[in-house]
Design a protein around this motif. Structure first.
Motif, PDB file in Angstrom:
ATOM      1  N   UNK A 194      -0.046   8.898   5.622  1.00  0.00           N
ATOM      2  CA  UNK A 194       0.984   9.203   4.634  1.00  0.00           C
ATOM      3  C   UNK A 194       0.417   9.398   3.232  1.00  0.00           C
ATOM      4  N   UNK A 195      -0.817   8.919   3.009  1.00  0.00           N
ATOM      5  CA  UNK A 195      -1.349   8.844   1.647  1.00  0.00           C
ATOM      6  C   UNK A 195      -2.555   9.747   1.466  1.00  0.00           C
ATOM      7  N   UNK A 255       0.840  -1.206   0.000  1.00  0.00           N
ATOM      8  CA  UNK A 255       0.000   0.000   0.000  1.00  0.00           C
ATOM      9  C   UNK A 255       0.871   1.250   0.000  1.00  0.00           C
ATOM     10  N   UNK A 256       1.941   1.246   0.770  1.00  0.00           N
ATOM     11  CA  UNK A 256       2.846   2.397   0.787  1.00  0.00           C
ATOM     12  C   UNK A 256       3.488   2.647  -0.575  1.00  0.00           C
ATOM     13  N   UNK A 257       3.849   1.572  -1.253  1.00  0.00           N
ATOM     14  CA  UNK A 257       4.598   1.691  -2.508  1.00  0.00           C
ATOM     15  C   UNK A 257       3.711   1.983  -3.713  1.00  0.00           C
ATOM     16  N   UNK A 258       2.488   1.482  -3.720  1.00  0.00           N
ATOM     17  CA  UNK A 258       1.699   1.513  -4.952  1.00  0.00           C
ATOM     18  C   UNK A 258       1.395   2.932  -5.419  1.00  0.00           C
ATOM     19  N   UNK A 259       1.307   3.871  -4.503  1.00  0.00           N
ATOM     20  CA  UNK A 259       0.998   5.250  -4.902  1.00  0.00           C
ATOM     21  C   UNK A 259       2.144   5.894  -5.684  1.00  0.00           C
ATOM     22  N   UNK A 261      -4.366   0.622   8.100  1.00  0.00           N
ATOM     23  CA  UNK A 261      -4.950   1.954   7.897  1.00  0.00           C
ATOM     24  C   UNK A 261      -4.284   2.971   8.819  1.00  0.00           C
ATOM     25  N   UNK A 262      -4.055   2.577  10.064  1.00  0.00           N
ATOM     26  CA  UNK A 262      -3.418   3.470  11.025  1.00  0.00           C
ATOM     27  C   UNK A 262      -2.027   3.887  10.566  1.00  0.00           C
ATOM     28  N   UNK A 317      -7.490   6.395  -7.081  1.00  0.00           N
ATOM     29  CA  UNK A 317      -8.502   7.155  -6.356  1.00  0.00           C
ATOM     30  C   UNK A 317      -8.962   6.433  -5.087  1.00  0.00           C
ATOM     31  N   UNK A 318      -8.726   5.100  -5.028  1.00  0.00           N
ATOM     32  CA  UNK A 318      -9.150   4.356  -3.845  1.00  0.00           C
ATOM     33  C   UNK A 318      -8.328   3.070  -3.738  1.00  0.00           C
TER      34      UNK A 318
END
Length: 344
Positions: A200-201, A167-171, A194-195, A178-179
């Motif tokens: 960060x995102x 999740x951190x890397x995919x952006x 999520x916490x 968008x989601x």
């Protein structure tokens, strides 16, 4: 008597300014590896270099060999040489799926050794768990960008260490997201992801069921346990044409029918997938492989050719990525005076 061939000693001479090669080795703990300050962008660049080198066949890397002390576990020896980075070494790593429940220990731990190319002597011994945790999502998201760059929705199955980093890397690579949807059998793991990640995102992270996520996301990945049994959590009837699926857990999580009917089945390493198939991790046999991930990134093979193709890209981890990242860790450690020198 044959003449000794000449060698380029530039790299060896640089390393020798910091450690006495052949007499001592640099040891780095996990916290020292982390402390070298490699950013996500650094990891992505290093991993991309390793994948492209693999795609261009500018490497040496035999398929993993291993031992299996318990039915559900494996130890793997993962050697690799990437000439362009002077990266030569081996990762010794294991997967114990039930470690958390049994011992409150990580599923995966291990060590990585780097060697001097000119003389062969070991230069460094370091923890490899963090390197593995970083380069694995890097491979996934680089493949996602190559195969589905315009994706607006991403689904992550598994919210442990790997899920968090995915999740951190995919952006960084899917710029139009968008989601982000997440799922884990453990509710607390989803809350923890999520916490950690949401502050960060800018992209909202929401929980979903496997069916909801499969029906909502253009790109999906999974980082759950690795076992021989196909759990088929995501049913094939939930998966549609035009989606991109990027498993990091072999054949465990998905309905094997999906991989077989995909328009393209891509893998990071054909040899390693064939090895796992021989070990029984693909009970119905390995699907027909289209090409390797590195070949797509190198522009040698075509990825997605139209919006309606269903693509499965399975990446189970290659040591070319490990040694390239480890070599950068080692370089920085020498320059910073980090770690400790141990006698050989």
């Amino acid at each position: 008597m044959s003449q000794i061939p000449e060698l380029d000693l530039t790299d060896r001479n640089w390393v020798a300014k910091y450690i006495d090669l052949g007499k001592e080795v640099l040891y780095l703990t996990q916290q020292e590896v982390i402390g070298m300050g490699l950013t996500q962008e650094d990891i992505l660049k290093l991993t991309e270099h390793a994948l492209i080198s693999h795609g261009k066949k500018e490497y040496e890397m035999p398929a993993k060999i291993g031992v299996h002390p318990l039915p559900e576990v494996f130890f793997h020896a993962m050697p690799a040489y990437v000439p362009s980075k002077n990266a030569c070494g081996m990762k010794w790593i294991e997967c114990y799926p039930y470690n958390i429940q049994r011992f409150q220990l990580p599923q995966t731990t291990g060590l990585l050794i780097l060697n001097d190319i000119a003389s062969g002597v070991p230069m460094a011994i370091m923890d490899c768990a963090w390197i593995t945790a970083m380069r694995t999502p890097a491979v996934t998201v680089l493949a996602a960008a190559a195969l589905h760059p315009d994706a607006e929705t991403f689904g992550m199955f598994g919210c442990g260490v790997q899920g968090i980093e995915h999740v951190n890397y995919v952006v960084h690579t899917l710029k139009k997201l968008k989601k982000i949807y997440i799922y884990d059998i453990n509710e607390a793991a989803m809350d923890n992801l999520i916490k950690i990640c949401q502050p960060k995102l800018d992209v909202p992270i929401v929980k979903g069921t496997p069916e909801e996520i499969a029906k909502s996301c253009e790109v999906m990945s999974s980082a759950t346990i690795i076992i021989k049994e196909c759990l088929s959590v995501v049913k094939d009837e939930w998966v549609s044409q035009g989606q991109t699926i990027l498993p990091a857990d072999l054949n465990t999580f998905w309905d094997p029918v999906t991989q077989r009917r995909a328009d393209k089945y891509i893998v990071d390493s054909i040899a390693e997938h064939e090895l796992f198939a021989g070990m029984g991790y693909f009970p119905d046999g390995l699907p027909k492989v289209c090409c390797e991930t590195g070949e797509v990134l190198a522009g040698i093979a075509k990825g997605r050719e139209n919006k309606d193709q269903l693509i499965v890209c399975s990446n189970i981890g290659m040591s070319v990525c490990d040694v390239v990242v480890a070599r950068e860790v080692f370089n920085r450690a020498l320059e910073k005076g980090a770690g400790r020198k141990l006698p050989l």
